[in-house]
Design a protein around this motif. Structure first.
Motif, mmCIF file in Angstrom:
data_model
loop_
_atom_site.group_PDB
_atom_site.id
_atom_site.type_symbol
_atom_site.label_atom_id
_atom_site.label_comp_id
_atom_site.label_asym_id
_atom_site.label_seq_id
_atom_site.Cartn_x
_atom_site.Cartn_y
_atom_site.Cartn_z
ATOM 1 N N GLN A 18 0.685 -0.959 0.076
ATOM 2 C CA GLN A 18 0.282 0.422 0.371
ATOM 3 C C GLN A 18 1.171 1.678 0.176
ATOM 4 O O GLN A 18 0.804 2.064 -0.210
ATOM 5 N N LEU A 22 0.885 4.743 -2.455
ATOM 6 C CA LEU A 22 0.817 6.066 -1.804
ATOM 7 C C LEU A 22 1.822 6.241 -2.061
ATOM 8 O O LEU A 22 1.612 7.927 -2.338
ATOM 9 N N ARG A 29 -1.980 6.446 -11.678
ATOM 10 C CA ARG A 29 -1.873 4.868 -11.292
ATOM 11 C C ARG A 29 -2.195 4.078 -10.708
ATOM 12 O O ARG A 29 -3.998 4.411 -10.753
ATOM 13 N N ASN A 45 -7.448 6.210 2.037
ATOM 14 C CA ASN A 45 -6.228 6.175 2.439
ATOM 15 C C ASN A 45 -5.315 8.080 0.886
ATOM 16 O O ASN A 45 -5.092 8.401 1.722
ATOM 17 N N ASP A 46 -5.449 7.037 -0.146
ATOM 18 C CA ASP A 46 -5.063 7.680 -0.983
ATOM 19 C C ASP A 46 -5.611 9.141 -1.120
ATOM 20 O O ASP A 46 -5.312 10.387 -1.373
ATOM 21 N N LEU A 132 -10.093 9.326 -8.637
ATOM 22 C CA LEU A 132 -9.472 8.053 -7.605
ATOM 23 C C LEU A 132 -10.761 7.383 -7.955
ATOM 24 O O LEU A 132 -12.037 7.385 -8.089
ATOM 25 N N ALA A 165 -6.267 7.879 -9.915
ATOM 26 C CA ALA A 165 -5.317 6.258 -9.486
ATOM 27 C C ALA A 165 -6.971 5.854 -9.487
ATOM 28 O O ALA A 165 -7.885 5.944 -9.398
#
Length: 461
Positions: A18, A22, A29, A45-46, A132, A165
């Motif tokens: 992970q 990050l 990504r 979390n990103d 994301l 991402a």
């Protein structure tokens, strides 16, 4: 790793795979991971890391459908916000709008939008610094190629770490997967891939991994647990083999031995009788009713109904239940009333998803462990007359195909050719219904391991 003076790793303790995701600053990504590897945690979390580092900015957390916002994304976001507050003493949420369109505004002025991409038209024209995407794959209203093309165009605002991402399983050699694959081969530094398998997650207990794997097909296990990128097959069931899946079967002997059977119906085209061995739980498609009509002269409901009642009488008139299409509830209720048994059908389009039904059939014909749990009787027809519209099941298993997109790529959408789809549809109805009604098939005994479907199916049980 520090963010706004916060020791991010000390607060959240990301695992090595992970952390690689990050730490990347690539424009595109992809966290390519198997189920249980912590994809959702890493993506959320990103998103939180980017929001803390971009005061006054805007970002988008895009999910497949609206229900994913309530069931997955928002609960995980709130949990991580609580963790951040406990470490910093700051309540980072200034406002949380829970109604659509959902968003969370942070105390630093950043707005994190959480929206589904199944209605891609509603997102056109919006702009964000970061986008994301959770589980980039088809939905019922938008294809994966369109979703990927449209979503990445939204990341246009100035941002400390601008880009797109994705956290997703490989989903075969899909358009987005192919793009990342080719970029990796050419050394394009704008693209970054973090690959992880389920066992990389130190928090995932072996028993949990076994439970997740249970009932999966070999292909699903390789793709969804081991995160392997598998080339899409042109035919829907490349695992189907005559020598492995066609067996001699005497349904009259099975009836005498008390084997329960299911009547599966695709209205006005096809029906089949499926017997379940009460000891091994193996399914056998023992007999079928195929309408011998043409594309120009299709069989009407009255004629099909007459043949269906004769077919049911041939098997004793008492199936455990009838599995049928949700599109014709009046016919479903009629067959249940006449046979005196329950009729079962999916209650939503999502539950009756053709793609999910095919994967559940695959789980039975090519399980990750052991022999096939679903076989076909050798008495079923091996060929289809040229002037006959509907193909028998054995023919359909060999010839049912996926559509290709405008670029010639194989999609994950089956080709509804009005020939090879009807028999497979009926079989899918039975598999889905059995997962809802397994108790009635087994007389109250414990649900067999063979019928334990992965959580992604979203079925009742």
């Amino acid at each position: 790793m520090e963010a706004a003076g916060i020791d991010w790793c000390a607060v959240f303790e990301p695992q090595p795979h992970q952390l690689r995701f990050l730490n990347s600053r690539a424009l595109f990504r992809w966290f390519c991971a198997g189920r249980g590897a912590g994809k959702t945690w890493a993506l959320v979390n990103d998103a939180l890391l980017g929001a803390v580092c971009d005061p006054g900015g805007k970002s988008l957390l895009a999910v497949r459908v609206g229900n994913d916002i309530r069931s997955t994304m928002v609960p995980e976001l709130l949990r991580q916000f609580d963790q951040l507050q406990a470490a910093t003493g700051i309540n980072w949420i200034a406002r949380h709008n829970r109604t659509a369109p959902s968003y969370i505004r942070l105390v630093n002025g950043h707005t994190l939008w959480i929206r589904p991409f199944d209605k891609i038209g509603q997102l056109r024209g919006t702009r964000y610094g970061r986008v994301l995407i959770d589980e980039l794959m088809w939905t019922y209203t938008v294809g994966e190629q369109e979703a990927w093309d449209q979503l990445r165009l939204l990341a246009t605002l100035p941002c400390p770490v601008r880009g797109v991402a994705i956290a997703s399983s490989p989903n075969g050699m899909s358009p987005a997967t192919r793009e990342f694959y080719e970029a990796q081969r050419s050394g394009d530094s704008r693209y970054h891939v973090t690959r992880a398998i389920a066992t990389d997650n130190a928090h995932l207990a072996p028993e949990m991994l076994e439970a997740v794997s249970r009932g999966m097909s070999r292909r699903a296990h390789r793709q969804e647990i081991m995160a392997e990128i598998l080339r899409s097959a042109h035919t829907v069931f490349p695992e189907y083999e005559k020598g492995r899946h066609v067996v001699p079967f005497d349904y009259k002997a099975a009836r005498r031995n008390g084997s329960p059977w299911i009547l599966a119906v695709d209205w006005n085209t096809y029906a089949c009788a499926i017997y379940i061995d009460p000891r091994s739980y193996r399914w056998t498609v023992a007999d079928e009713l195929v309408m011998r009509d043409t594309s120009e002269r299709k069989v009407g409901h009255d004629r099909f109904w007459h043949h269906l009642l004769q077919f049911a009488e041939k098997h004793g008139n008492r199936p455990r239940f009838v599995a049928c299409d949700r599109a014709l509830p009046r016919y479903n209720a009629k067959i249940a009333r006449v046979l005196g048994v329950a009729a079962d059908w999916s209650r939503s389009k999502e539950e009756q998803s053709v793609e999910n039904g095919l994967e559940e059939i695959r789980d039975l014909i090519d399980p990750h462990e052991g022999d096939p749990r679903l076989v076909l009787s050798s008495s079923l027809a091996q060929s289809k007359p040229e002037d006959q519209r509907v193909a028998p099941l054995r023919v359909s298993m060999n010839n049912y195909q996926y559509l290709r997109d405008r670029f010639g790529n194989i999609t994950q959408t089956p080709k509804k050719d009005d020939a090879h789809d009807h028999a497979v549809d009926a079989l899918a109805y039975a598999v889905k219904a059995a997962n809802r009604r397994w108790s009635s098939l087994l007389g109250g005994r414990a649900r067999p391991r063979a019928w334990t479907q992965p959580a992604r199916r979203g079925l009742e049980g």
